[in-house]
Design a protein around this motif. Structure first.
Motif, mmCIF file in Angstrom:
data_model
loop_
_atom_site.group_PDB
_atom_site.id
_atom_site.type_symbol
_atom_site.label_atom_id
_atom_site.label_comp_id
_atom_site.label_asym_id
_atom_site.label_seq_id
_atom_site.Cartn_x
_atom_site.Cartn_y
_atom_site.Cartn_z
ATOM 1 N N VAL A 46 4.931 13.671 6.926
ATOM 2 C CA VAL A 46 3.776 13.955 7.768
ATOM 3 C C VAL A 46 3.819 13.056 9.007
ATOM 4 O O VAL A 46 3.671 13.527 10.138
ATOM 5 C CB VAL A 46 2.455 13.747 6.991
ATOM 6 N N LYS A 47 4.019 11.761 8.803
ATOM 7 C CA LYS A 47 4.082 10.797 9.910
ATOM 8 C C LYS A 47 5.178 11.184 10.899
ATOM 9 O O LYS A 47 4.955 11.178 12.115
ATOM 10 C CB LYS A 47 4.329 9.404 9.350
ATOM 11 N N ASP A 48 6.359 11.525 10.390
ATOM 12 C CA ASP A 48 7.483 11.900 11.268
ATOM 13 C C ASP A 48 7.148 13.124 12.116
ATOM 14 O O ASP A 48 7.455 13.165 13.311
ATOM 15 C CB ASP A 48 8.746 12.161 10.445
ATOM 16 N N VAL A 80 -0.848 10.165 -0.885
ATOM 17 C CA VAL A 80 -0.360 10.496 0.454
ATOM 18 C C VAL A 80 -1.333 9.950 1.501
ATOM 19 O O VAL A 80 -0.919 9.408 2.530
ATOM 20 C CB VAL A 80 -0.182 12.028 0.619
ATOM 21 N N VAL A 81 -2.619 10.049 1.233
ATOM 22 C CA VAL A 81 -3.631 9.526 2.157
ATOM 23 C C VAL A 81 -3.462 8.014 2.312
ATOM 24 O O VAL A 81 -3.524 7.488 3.430
ATOM 25 C CB VAL A 81 -5.053 9.889 1.674
ATOM 26 N N ASP A 82 -3.231 7.300 1.210
ATOM 27 C CA ASP A 82 -3.020 5.853 1.273
ATOM 28 C C ASP A 82 -1.802 5.512 2.129
ATOM 29 O O ASP A 82 -1.838 4.567 2.915
ATOM 30 C CB ASP A 82 -2.838 5.266 -0.131
ATOM 31 N N VAL A 83 -0.739 6.280 1.972
ATOM 32 C CA VAL A 83 0.484 6.061 2.749
ATOM 33 C C VAL A 83 0.178 6.203 4.239
ATOM 34 O O VAL A 83 0.557 5.347 5.053
ATOM 35 C CB VAL A 83 1.604 7.051 2.333
ATOM 36 N N ARG A 126 -1.967 3.339 5.603
ATOM 37 C CA ARG A 126 -1.160 2.129 5.790
ATOM 38 C C ARG A 126 -0.355 2.195 7.083
ATOM 39 O O ARG A 126 -0.046 1.179 7.689
ATOM 40 C CB ARG A 126 -0.204 1.921 4.612
ATOM 41 N N GLU A 127 -0.011 3.409 7.506
ATOM 42 C CA GLU A 127 0.744 3.608 8.751
ATOM 43 C C GLU A 127 -0.168 3.606 9.981
ATOM 44 O O GLU A 127 0.292 3.805 11.095
ATOM 45 C CB GLU A 127 1.532 4.924 8.688
ATOM 46 N N GLY A 128 -1.478 3.423 9.745
ATOM 47 C CA GLY A 128 -2.409 3.326 10.860
ATOM 48 C C GLY A 128 -3.139 4.607 11.207
ATOM 49 O O GLY A 128 -3.898 4.644 12.185
ATOM 50 N N TYR A 129 -2.950 5.654 10.426
ATOM 51 C CA TYR A 129 -3.635 6.915 10.706
ATOM 52 C C TYR A 129 -5.015 6.915 10.083
ATOM 53 O O TYR A 129 -5.244 6.345 9.021
ATOM 54 C CB TYR A 129 -2.826 8.099 10.170
#
Length: 137
Positions: free
Chosen positions: A90-92, A117-120, A123-126
């Motif tokens: 998702v981030k990519d 997935v939401v936690d991930v 953590r990436e700032g989203y």
């Protein structure tokens, strides 16, 4: 370990069928909490909510160790790593196409427990918001 896991799963299913073992929540409970965005409720606060629980007090000590090893393996391989991969994908996509709009749909299992997935993504700032059923996007 595979034979042990299969045997424990079969024993659990037989107990469910015989009525001597009950799941602590119903499918309706899961749907209600999911729709309300209550993903931090007690139902969802268990790392192993997505996989069978092999650890129980009636197991002999050596089998309890095997159960803990399997539980740890499942948690790591089937939950944490899977959600990490999905969150990275998702981030990519979001970073590769910043001017595009996306709609991502995941099965409920990706929102249950810890390290979702939401936690991930958080953590990436989203910033991730729950959209209740019936709300216009």
């Amino acid at each position: 370990q595979v034979v042990f896991a299969l045997n424990q799963t079969l024993l659990q299913q037989e107990s469910l069928r015989a009525g001597s073992f009950q799941i602590p929540y119903t499918t309706e409970d899961l749907i209600k909490h999911y729709n309300c965005g209550d993903l931090s409720s007690i139902i969802f606060n268990h790392d192993t909510s997505q996989v069978p629980n092999f650890i129980n007090a009636t197991l002999p000590a050596h089998e309890r160790i095997t159960a803990q090893e399997i539980d740890s393996y499942f948690r790591q391989e089937l939950i944490y790593k899977r959600n990490e991969r999905m969150g990275r994908r998702v981030k990519d996509l979001l970073e590769k196409y910043p001017d595009k709009s996306f709609f991502f749909a995941f099965g409920a299992g990706h929102f249950m427990g810890n390290n979702t997935v939401v936690d991930v993504l958080r953590r990436e700032g989203y910033e991730v918001e729950h959209t209740p059923a019936g709300q216009t996007i």
